[in-house]
Structures are given as structure tokens and as C-alpha cells.
Write an enzyme that holds these catalytic residues in place. Sequence first.
Site, PDB file in Angstrom:
ATOM      1  CD  GLU A 247      -3.204  -0.947   1.994  1.00 21.16           C
ATOM      2  OE1 GLU A 247      -3.100  -0.182   2.978  1.00 21.16           O
ATOM      3  OE2 GLU A 247      -4.238  -1.610   1.768  1.00 21.16           O
ATOM      4  CD  GLU A 347      -3.980  -5.704   2.652  1.00 22.50           C
ATOM      5  OE1 GLU A 347      -4.876  -4.982   3.155  1.00 22.50           O
ATOM      6  OE2 GLU A 347      -2.778  -5.579   2.908  1.00 22.50           O
TER       7      GLU A 347
END
Length: 527
Positions: A247, A347
Site C-alpha cells: 500500500e 487484500e
Amino acid sequence: MVSHAMRVHQRCHDRSTVVSIPSPFTYCSLGTEGKMAPKTPMRCLRVEGTDIVDADGKQVILKGCATGGHTNMENFITGYPGHENEMRKAMLEVLSQEKYDFFFDKVGSVAPSSTTDHGLTPVKFLEYFFTPSDARFLASLGLNCIRIPINYHHFLDDHNPGIIKQEGFKLIDRIVDACAAEGLYTIIDMHTFPGGQNQGWHSDAGIHKALFWDFKVFQDSMTDLWVEIAKHYKNNTWVAGYNPMNEPADPDHTALQAWYKRVEKAIREVDPDHILFLDGNTYAMDFTGFKEVLPNCVYAIHDYASFGFPAGEPYVGSPEQKESLQKTYERKVQFMKEKGVPIWNGEFGPVYASPGDENYEKVNQQRYDLLGQQLKIYKKDEISWSIWLYKDIGFQGMVHASPDSAYIKLLKPFLEKKKRLGVDKWGRDDSAVKHIYEPVIAHFKEAILPEHINKRYPQVWKIEGHIHRVLRETLMSEILCWEYASYFEGKTLEELDELAGSFKLENCVKREGLNEILRRDAEGRTP
């Protein structure tokens, strides 16, 4: 006979039909418990067009979960507030070095009768959280790949950044080997970075800025670390690949591209074969700054749906909600479809209500229905995915520590307080404190010029998200770390062992509704 855990898919030559074929893994020799051990794959997985393929060129769709909360701890997963590094400092202050090492992560040589095959001291939390039993359970669900999130501190000391700690390799080897013994691939995910690669709690920087992008020394050290990791695993064909950065959130949208090019080149010099799984910018949701495709790379999105969280609209499966899920997914994968490269959803997944919550069974069924719809979207495009997450204290995991465990019973008052205060961003419920923060937000909106109110990156957080990040998730959470640690004061080694043992699989509760959905998907049935 090959189990569903070892099934992959092969597209026919017309690229329109998917047929099921046996995995490339054959079984040879008796392993643990009399089970035939899977034979090591002949070569690394690789990218071919829009597919990930094996040594025979057959498409492999990776389906799995992440071991978040283990080698990278997070507040909502194991119950502490704030950031891992702050929690560890508070715990060290309370426990003393000996007990801290015993509970967390002291690695060294001890008597052979009390070590693992890799010579690890029986470090309680790290040992108990993931064992061969966990790998065996995940394989039984039909999953074939486990993502291993890592905190860089397992390899680097901020006070001596030029030295790679070999204990980190022993720790990760233990997980990789346990998964390989069950025929599970692994993806090595660097989840935290010096200075923080994003502004969130899970980068473990302890601040609300991503300073990694401002300091070349940080970028140098992490590139060097990845070279060492690649050297270590270059011949391990059970490692599906490397996820160099979890991320990223680069405000300028250019530094990330430069670092990806740099780290890809550095890794290829020592390991030309493993796939790199590259997250999009702004928390793996934005590829607008991506202009070119790097070789043998899979591009990764994170596809959380607001319907799966307390602040979101309940999921009822309406045509409008299904269309929203599809459109959000299509926006995220547009770059990959235009460039003709594989997609990995690194995710996704809702959070779940607890028995004490209002209408928790109805809420959880809605969340299961949401998950099933997302899996249908991914199945249609034949993408690989990794659900978040495997194990926790009862909020999102496939398994969770039992309410009757020593850990949960000890921390119950604190966990209830933390939930009431809403200090964790992930899935929080603001109902008890909304009246406190609304005037603060109103004050900011009144004092700041309209053209500046949502200028701070990431803009998707809006001013509300940035205020909460600083006041609750950073300042209040940091101070609450001392209260969390105080619950461990005076504990004996035996008591610490029991507390850590709360995370052993045999002491955990399995979330059967979630696991059945994953099992059905792995078997090719409707989730």
C-alpha cells in the site's frame, strides 16, 4: 489423486474455456503424519501475458490469505492501540528485557530439545501464531498461496541500518517451509518501511506522513534489504514472488514509479526468476500514474468494499450495490486490462460483528453475501487473490482467539474501552464518541479556506480522516499503549506462555461461515 488444495486452471488455446487440471505438484515420500509430501516445483512461477503460469506453462490462479498480525503486528488484529513499535516499547518497559524477549522475538541458540528445525528459541507469540498446523488447516480449505506481511524491523535496526539481521530470515523461513510442506506457495510482503511508505497505522511509522519518499537513505536501505531477501530465496520455487511494498501512498505519484524501477532492477541482478507483485499507489487503489509495465510483474489492487464496514451501507445484494462493486473493481484494474498483464487482489474482505453487537448474525450474513459477490467478480476475470486476514482477536479473521482464552479474558476491559473510543481506524464504530469529534471537524472546516480543506493527500480521506489520523489513531493511541502494557505487569513466564498460547490454532475459534465460502470457491462451487 490430487486434492482441491492442489488444483489450478489451464485455459484452452482459444483463451475462452477454463478446464481443471492437476497441479504441477506430485507427491513423493511420506511427510509428517504419514502424509505424502508435495514435490518441489521444478521452477518459479512466471508471468505469461495476462496469466501466472507454472513450469509447464499452465495457468495458476493463486488463492489465499495473509498472516497479518504475526510478523507485522497491527492494532485491530491483536488488540493493542496505535503502532507496533510504540506498543513494543511500552511492553519492554513493563516486562523487562528477559520477559519481553520470551514473549515476543528473542532468537538464538538453546538446547536442541527446545528449538525448531531452524534453531529458533520457542518465542511464544511468534511461535504460536503460525505453526505447521495453521498451514495444514489453510491447505485443507483449498487455498494455495499465503501472503506473509513483514515489519522491516525484523531485518533492520534503525540505529544500525547497514546490518541485515539474520534472525529475520530464520523467522520467515519457518513460515515458508511450513507452507511448502503443505503444498502452499508464499508471497513475501514488505508491509512497513522506514519513515512510512504511507500515512496509515500499518506502516508503523507512528506519524501521519509518509517520509519514506523524502529520504534517499530510507530508499537505499530498503532496496538493499530486498536484494538480500532475493538472494536468500532465489532458488526457492515455493515462493511465488515478492510484494516489494504494501500500500504505497506517494503524494507526488512519481517517486513510487522511480523506486519500483530501481528495486526491480536490483532484485533481477540477483534473482531473475521470481515474480514481483506491485501494488498501485494510494493504498493499492490508483494506477493513474503508472505508464509502463515492468517485466515478469503482476500488478496488485486492494479491493475493500465500504458495504463490509460499520460506517458503510448494509449489503443487501441490490442491483445498484452489485453494479457499484463491479465499477469500483473495473476502475482499479483498468491499467492491467489495458496493458494485458495479470491482476492480483492482494487484500479484500469485510469485518464481522461480535455476539454482543446488535443483530450480529444478520450483519455477518450480509458480510458473507458481500464476500461471495466479490469472489464472483474475481472468478469471472480469473484473477489471483489473497483475503485479509487469517487470524486475529475476532474482528476479521478466518480464525480468532477464543473469548475464553487467557489473552482475551485479561484484556477484555481494555478492548471494550478501545472499541468504545474508536481509536482503531479499521472498521470502527463512532456512535459513542461522534459528538466529541464533530465540533472539532466543524472548527477545521470553518477555519480553513474551502479550496484547501481537502487538499492534503490522500484526498480520499477528506479532512475528517486526517483529523482522526492525528488525534485518535496517533496521539491518543500512543498514550493508550502504556495502559495496554500495564495489563502484562508482573506476569510470570508461565503466564506469558499461556497468554501467547491463546493464538495457537487449537485454542482458536474458526469462523465457519467465512471458511466455507473460501472452501466452496476453491472447489469451483458457487461461494
